[in-house]
Scaffold this motif. Structure first.
Motif, PDB file in Angstrom:
ATOM      1  N   ARG A   2      -6.932   0.712  -2.973  1.00 47.46           N
ATOM      2  CA  ARG A   2      -7.050   1.509  -1.747  1.00 47.46           C
ATOM      3  C   ARG A   2      -6.294   2.822  -1.883  1.00 47.46           C
ATOM      4  NH1 ARG A   2      -5.453  -0.211   4.509  1.00 47.46           N
ATOM      5  NH2 ARG A   2      -5.634   1.912   5.361  1.00 47.46           N
ATOM      6  N   ALA A   3      -5.114   2.758  -2.501  1.00 41.44           N
ATOM      7  CA  ALA A   3      -4.341   3.983  -2.695  1.00 41.44           C
ATOM      8  C   ALA A   3      -5.113   4.980  -3.549  1.00 41.44           C
ATOM      9  CB  ALA A   3      -3.002   3.658  -3.343  1.00 41.44           C
ATOM     10  N   ARG A  19       1.534   9.418  -6.059  1.00 39.10           N
ATOM     11  CA  ARG A  19       1.979  10.777  -5.730  1.00 39.10           C
ATOM     12  C   ARG A  19       3.120  11.226  -6.644  1.00 39.10           C
ATOM     13  NH1 ARG A  19       5.887  13.309  -3.841  1.00 39.10           N
ATOM     14  NH2 ARG A  19       7.085  11.390  -3.528  1.00 39.10           N
ATOM     15  N   LYS A  32      -3.365  -1.004  -4.929  1.00 38.16           N
ATOM     16  CA  LYS A  32      -3.527   0.179  -5.780  1.00 38.16           C
ATOM     17  C   LYS A  32      -4.945   0.733  -5.681  1.00 38.16           C
ATOM     18  CE  LYS A  32      -4.534  -2.813  -9.711  1.00 38.16           C
ATOM     19  NZ  LYS A  32      -3.972  -3.417 -10.933  1.00 38.16           N
ATOM     20  N   GLU A  55      -7.939   6.517  -1.401  1.00 42.33           N
ATOM     21  CA  GLU A  55      -7.428   7.513  -0.469  1.00 42.33           C
ATOM     22  C   GLU A  55      -7.078   8.822  -1.167  1.00 42.33           C
ATOM     23  OE1 GLU A  55      -5.321   4.415   2.725  1.00 42.33           O
ATOM     24  OE2 GLU A  55      -4.107   5.603   1.346  1.00 42.33           O
ATOM     25  N   LEU A  77       0.831  -1.198   0.000  1.00 38.48           N
ATOM     26  CA  LEU A  77       0.000   0.000   0.000  1.00 38.48           C
ATOM     27  C   LEU A  77       0.871   1.256   0.000  1.00 38.48           C
ATOM     28  CD1 LEU A  77      -2.689   1.475   0.209  1.00 38.48           C
ATOM     29  CD2 LEU A  77      -2.632   1.092   2.694  1.00 38.48           C
ATOM     30  N   GLU A  78       1.921   1.266   0.812  1.00 34.31           N
ATOM     31  CA  GLU A  78       2.781   2.435   0.865  1.00 34.31           C
ATOM     32  C   GLU A  78       3.458   2.675  -0.477  1.00 34.31           C
ATOM     33  OE1 GLU A  78       4.166   5.817   2.007  1.00 34.31           O
ATOM     34  OE2 GLU A  78       2.871   4.602   3.290  1.00 34.31           O
ATOM     35  N   GLU A 112       2.266   1.859  -3.441  1.00 32.30           N
ATOM     36  CA  GLU A 112       1.273   2.344  -4.399  1.00 32.30           C
ATOM     37  C   GLU A 112       0.922   3.803  -4.117  1.00 32.30           C
ATOM     38  OE1 GLU A 112       1.728   0.253  -6.544  1.00 32.30           O
ATOM     39  OE2 GLU A 112      -0.120  -0.901  -6.841  1.00 32.30           O
ATOM     40  N   ARG A 113       0.838   4.173  -2.853  1.00 34.49           N
ATOM     41  CA  ARG A 113       0.593   5.578  -2.514  1.00 34.49           C
ATOM     42  C   ARG A 113       1.694   6.466  -3.085  1.00 34.49           C
ATOM     43  NH1 ARG A 113      -0.447   4.279   3.851  1.00 34.49           N
ATOM     44  NH2 ARG A 113      -2.735   4.083   3.828  1.00 34.49           N
ATOM     45  N   GLU A 114       2.949   6.037  -2.899  1.00 35.07           N
ATOM     46  CA  GLU A 114       4.082   6.822  -3.373  1.00 35.07           C
ATOM     47  C   GLU A 114       4.097   6.900  -4.894  1.00 35.07           C
ATOM     48  OE1 GLU A 114       7.605   8.915  -3.919  1.00 35.07           O
ATOM     49  OE2 GLU A 114       6.183   8.798  -2.245  1.00 35.07           O
TER      50      GLU A 114
END
Length: 244
Positions: free
Chosen positions: A204-205, A182, A202, A208, A174-175, A177-179
């Motif tokens: 959930r990212a 961004r 991906k 969010e 998750l981290e 995919e968030r990065e």
């Protein structure tokens, strides 16, 4: 007993591991991935030459049961398997992981095909994260958006003119995919409903980040083919048990 497993998915590998201590297992991989993760038991790589070729292989190698554990979007081999199993008079089971289900806060747009997904991009954003695999990119070739294409192996043209390719293999965090969303300023995600837990972060990212997701629906299992939702259920079917 000899069980033929079609597919190189994580579920196919897990199924081979469950069956291998009990019976002869052959896993058939399409050969589209350069360095596939190999399952336990016997392995063959490459096509059969259509449903007639598969039916001959089943008969020549004494296959008693066939399990189609291919990717949910491998529509052609699934229909070939159904025809071949009927011709060879052997039982066939389709192992299909459950599809994804939208959660509260998701902004999903369903598409019936990659062509519909490409058409749905108009007005959604200019920077697209495309996770539909390396095949079928030609339908996005005329799209004006910028694309980040992630796949295990390098895609081949034609593809969108403004494309960056990211070669990577799940499972994804998750981290991470968030990065990725961004760093690349992604404002729309396109994916197939593969249902895999390894690639679900991906979604959930995107939720969010408020990023809309175009989800391509999976094709149906061939009519009349029995299905299982887990490797354990499929293994029990192959071994003639109520559960494993």
């Amino acid at each position: 007993m000899h069980v033929l497993i079609l597919g190189g998915t994580a579920e196919a590998r897990a199924l081979a591991g469950l069956l291998h201590p009990h019976t002869r297992v052959t896993s058939s991989l399409a050969g589209r991935v350069a360095n596939p993760r190999l399952p336990e038991g016997e392995v063959r790589i490459g096509g059969f030459g259509g449903p007639d070729g598969l039916a001959r292989w089943i008969a020549e190698h004494g296959v008693d049961r066939v399990i189609d554990a291919t990717h949910p979007f491998a529509e052609r081999i699934s229909f070939n398997a159904a025809r071949a199993a009927a011709t060879a008079h052997v039982p066939l089971l389709a192992l299909r992981r459950p599809g994804w289900v939208p959660a509260e806060g998701d902004d999903w747009r369903e598409a019936g095909s990659l062509e519909e997904a490409a058409a749905a991009l108009d007005g959604l954003g200019g920077r697209v994260f495309l996770t539909t695999g390396r095949m079928g990119l030609a339908v996005f070739a005329r799209c004006p958006q910028w694309f980040l294409v992630r796949s295990v192996d390098a895609p081949e043209p034609p593809m969108p003119a403004r494309t960056e390719v990211l070669l990577d293999r799940g499972p994804f965090t998750l981290e991470g995919e968030r990065e990725l969303l961004r760093r690349h300023r992604i404002d729309v995600l396109v994916t197939k409903d593969s249902g895999a837990a390894a690639t679900a972060p991906k979604l959930r990212a995107a939720r969010e980040a408020g990023v809309p997701v175009v989800v391509v629906r999976r094709p149906p299992v061939p009519q009349g083919v029995e299905t299982a939702a887990s490797p354990q259920e499929a293994a029990a079917w192959a071994l003639g048990r109520t559960e494993l």
